[in-house]
Design a protein around this motif. Sequence first.
Motif, PDB file in Angstrom:
ATOM      1  N   PHE A  35       0.854  -1.185   0.000  1.00  0.00           N
ATOM      2  CA  PHE A  35       0.000   0.000   0.000  1.00  0.00           C
ATOM      3  C   PHE A  35       0.894   1.239   0.000  1.00  0.00           C
ATOM      4  N   LYS A  36       1.147   1.807  -1.173  1.00  0.00           N
ATOM      5  CA  LYS A  36       2.148   2.872  -1.333  1.00  0.00           C
ATOM      6  C   LYS A  36       1.582   4.293  -1.358  1.00  0.00           C
ATOM      7  N   ALA A  37       0.294   4.453  -1.644  1.00  0.00           N
ATOM      8  CA  ALA A  37      -0.267   5.801  -1.768  1.00  0.00           C
ATOM      9  C   ALA A  37      -0.459   6.431  -0.393  1.00  0.00           C
ATOM     10  N   PRO A  38      -0.411   7.753  -0.325  1.00  0.00           N
ATOM     11  CA  PRO A  38      -0.726   8.420   0.944  1.00  0.00           C
ATOM     12  C   PRO A  38      -2.226   8.296   1.216  1.00  0.00           C
ATOM     13  N   PRO A  39      -2.635   8.191   2.481  1.00  0.00           N
ATOM     14  CA  PRO A  39      -4.062   8.080   2.800  1.00  0.00           C
ATOM     15  C   PRO A  39      -4.851   9.285   2.287  1.00  0.00           C
ATOM     16  N   ASP A  40      -6.069   9.029   1.894  1.00  0.00           N
ATOM     17  CA  ASP A  40      -6.979  10.072   1.438  1.00  0.00           C
ATOM     18  C   ASP A  40      -7.461  10.843   2.668  1.00  0.00           C
ATOM     19  N   VAL A  41      -7.126  12.098   2.771  1.00  0.00           N
ATOM     20  CA  VAL A  41      -7.476  12.892   3.949  1.00  0.00           C
ATOM     21  C   VAL A  41      -8.989  13.099   4.069  1.00  0.00           C
ATOM     22  N   ALA A  42      -9.713  12.995   2.978  1.00  0.00           N
ATOM     23  CA  ALA A  42     -11.158  13.189   3.006  1.00  0.00           C
ATOM     24  C   ALA A  42     -11.909  11.911   3.386  1.00  0.00           C
ATOM     25  N   SER A  43     -11.210  10.799   3.475  1.00  0.00           N
ATOM     26  CA  SER A  43     -11.848   9.514   3.758  1.00  0.00           C
ATOM     27  C   SER A  43     -11.717   9.142   5.226  1.00  0.00           C
ATOM     28  N   THR A  44     -12.722   8.449   5.726  1.00  0.00           N
ATOM     29  CA  THR A  44     -12.660   7.925   7.091  1.00  0.00           C
ATOM     30  C   THR A  44     -12.238   6.452   7.092  1.00  0.00           C
ATOM     31  N   ASN A  45     -11.985   5.877   5.921  1.00  0.00           N
ATOM     32  CA  ASN A  45     -11.587   4.477   5.833  1.00  0.00           C
ATOM     33  C   ASN A  45     -10.224   4.245   6.462  1.00  0.00           C
ATOM     34  N   ALA A  46     -10.037   3.028   6.965  1.00  0.00           N
ATOM     35  CA  ALA A  46      -8.748   2.639   7.537  1.00  0.00           C
ATOM     36  C   ALA A  46      -7.739   2.332   6.441  1.00  0.00           C
ATOM     37  N   ALA A  47      -8.240   1.862   5.286  1.00  0.00           N
ATOM     38  CA  ALA A  47      -7.369   1.505   4.156  1.00  0.00           C
ATOM     39  C   ALA A  47      -8.210   1.474   2.886  1.00  0.00           C
ATOM     40  N   LEU A  48      -7.535   1.462   1.765  1.00  0.00           N
ATOM     41  CA  LEU A  48      -8.219   1.378   0.484  1.00  0.00           C
ATOM     42  C   LEU A  48      -7.415   0.474  -0.443  1.00  0.00           C
ATOM     43  N   THR A  49      -8.097  -0.507  -1.017  1.00  0.00           N
ATOM     44  CA  THR A  49      -7.501  -1.380  -2.028  1.00  0.00           C
ATOM     45  C   THR A  49      -7.966  -0.917  -3.394  1.00  0.00           C
ATOM     46  N   SER A  50      -7.031  -0.618  -4.259  1.00  0.00           N
ATOM     47  CA  SER A  50      -7.344  -0.268  -5.639  1.00  0.00           C
ATOM     48  C   SER A  50      -6.992  -1.466  -6.509  1.00  0.00           C
ATOM     49  N   SER A  51      -8.024  -2.090  -7.052  1.00  0.00           N
ATOM     50  CA  SER A  51      -7.795  -3.233  -7.936  1.00  0.00           C
ATOM     51  C   SER A  51      -8.501  -2.985  -9.251  1.00  0.00           C
ATOM     52  N   SER A  52      -8.086  -3.715 -10.263  1.00  0.00           N
ATOM     53  CA  SER A  52      -8.708  -3.554 -11.575  1.00  0.00           C
ATOM     54  C   SER A  52      -8.806  -4.900 -12.274  1.00  0.00           C
ATOM     55  N   ILE A  53      -9.800  -4.978 -13.135  1.00  0.00           N
ATOM     56  CA  ILE A  53      -9.991  -6.140 -13.996  1.00  0.00           C
ATOM     57  C   ILE A  53      -9.976  -5.600 -15.415  1.00  0.00           C
ATOM     58  N   ASN A  54      -8.999  -6.030 -16.183  1.00  0.00           N
ATOM     59  CA  ASN A  54      -8.856  -5.557 -17.557  1.00  0.00           C
ATOM     60  C   ASN A  54      -8.971  -6.728 -18.521  1.00  0.00           C
ATOM     61  N   VAL A  55      -9.540  -6.458 -19.666  1.00  0.00           N
ATOM     62  CA  VAL A  55      -9.612  -7.471 -20.714  1.00  0.00           C
ATOM     63  C   VAL A  55      -9.050  -6.868 -21.998  1.00  0.00           C
ATOM     64  N   GLU A  56      -8.189  -7.620 -22.636  1.00  0.00           N
ATOM     65  CA  GLU A  56      -7.694  -7.281 -23.970  1.00  0.00           C
ATOM     66  C   GLU A  56      -8.262  -8.345 -24.881  1.00  0.00           C
ATOM     67  N   PHE A  57      -8.768  -7.932 -26.024  1.00  0.00           N
ATOM     68  CA  PHE A  57      -9.334  -8.931 -26.922  1.00  0.00           C
ATOM     69  C   PHE A  57      -9.066  -8.590 -28.371  1.00  0.00           C
ATOM     70  N   GLY A  58      -9.125  -9.620 -29.157  1.00  0.00           N
ATOM     71  CA  GLY A  58      -8.979  -9.502 -30.593  1.00  0.00           C
ATOM     72  C   GLY A  58      -9.834 -10.579 -31.230  1.00  0.00           C
ATOM     73  N   TYR A  59     -10.013 -10.475 -32.520  1.00  0.00           N
ATOM     74  CA  TYR A  59     -10.839 -11.464 -33.212  1.00  0.00           C
ATOM     75  C   TYR A  59     -10.520 -11.444 -34.696  1.00  0.00           C
ATOM     76  N   ASP A  60     -10.880 -12.526 -35.320  1.00  0.00           N
ATOM     77  CA  ASP A  60     -10.822 -12.582 -36.772  1.00  0.00           C
ATOM     78  C   ASP A  60     -12.244 -12.891 -37.228  1.00  0.00           C
ATOM     79  N   GLU A  61     -12.408 -13.472 -38.400  1.00  0.00           N
ATOM     80  CA  GLU A  61     -13.748 -13.749 -38.917  1.00  0.00           C
ATOM     81  C   GLU A  61     -14.431 -14.902 -38.188  1.00  0.00           C
ATOM     82  N   GLU A  62     -13.682 -15.664 -37.402  1.00  0.00           N
ATOM     83  CA  GLU A  62     -14.238 -16.895 -36.848  1.00  0.00           C
ATOM     84  C   GLU A  62     -14.283 -16.973 -35.325  1.00  0.00           C
ATOM     85  N   GLU A  63     -13.398 -16.259 -34.625  1.00  0.00           N
ATOM     86  CA  GLU A  63     -13.393 -16.435 -33.182  1.00  0.00           C
ATOM     87  C   GLU A  63     -12.816 -15.237 -32.432  1.00  0.00           C
ATOM     88  N   LEU A  64     -13.129 -15.219 -31.149  1.00  0.00           N
ATOM     89  CA  LEU A  64     -12.655 -14.209 -30.220  1.00  0.00           C
ATOM     90  C   LEU A  64     -11.465 -14.762 -29.453  1.00  0.00           C
TER      91      LEU A  64
END
Length: 176
Positions: A35-64
Amino acid sequence: MITHFIAFLLTALTGVGQANFIEWSPSRKLTWDDFKAPPDVASTNAALTSSSINVEFGYDEEELQFNIKCSFDKNKSWVRIRNNTILLHEQGHFDIAELHARKLNQALKAYHFNAKTVSNDVNRIYDSVMTLHHAAQNEYDKETDFSRNKEKQTLWLKKIADDLQGLKTYAAYSKQ
């Protein structure tokens, strides 16, 4: 074929800051050093997890083809109060993200390819899973009272682990 090139190019360009990200792994649990970011001064939370779900995709005429990543962003995650209960709660947030990455994988594998609508279809599927993901994250915080309800916290961590186990066949994110 151009779509494949664009996905590859995006992967190459975003690889520069990869040291700031931790890809989800069953053997790699979060530590307070992640957890490297400085705490958000406007938040009352004890901690914050920033996670992401990313998808990269490509396709041709027949499949993804697609690749999914579930990552924790060290530079956007922060902590104000450090204890094991809160750290387990934050790991729960990251595990919920992984659960939804698997649900996205499941949905994309079930997708019936249509070359005319594939981009819109993938975006619709992604948006649908992300809506569920955000609702689950909010429900987790609400029901556990941000980790303060120890009984609910224990129940949620078991539920998350059981759900991950139930979707273990979708832990492999790519379809080539």
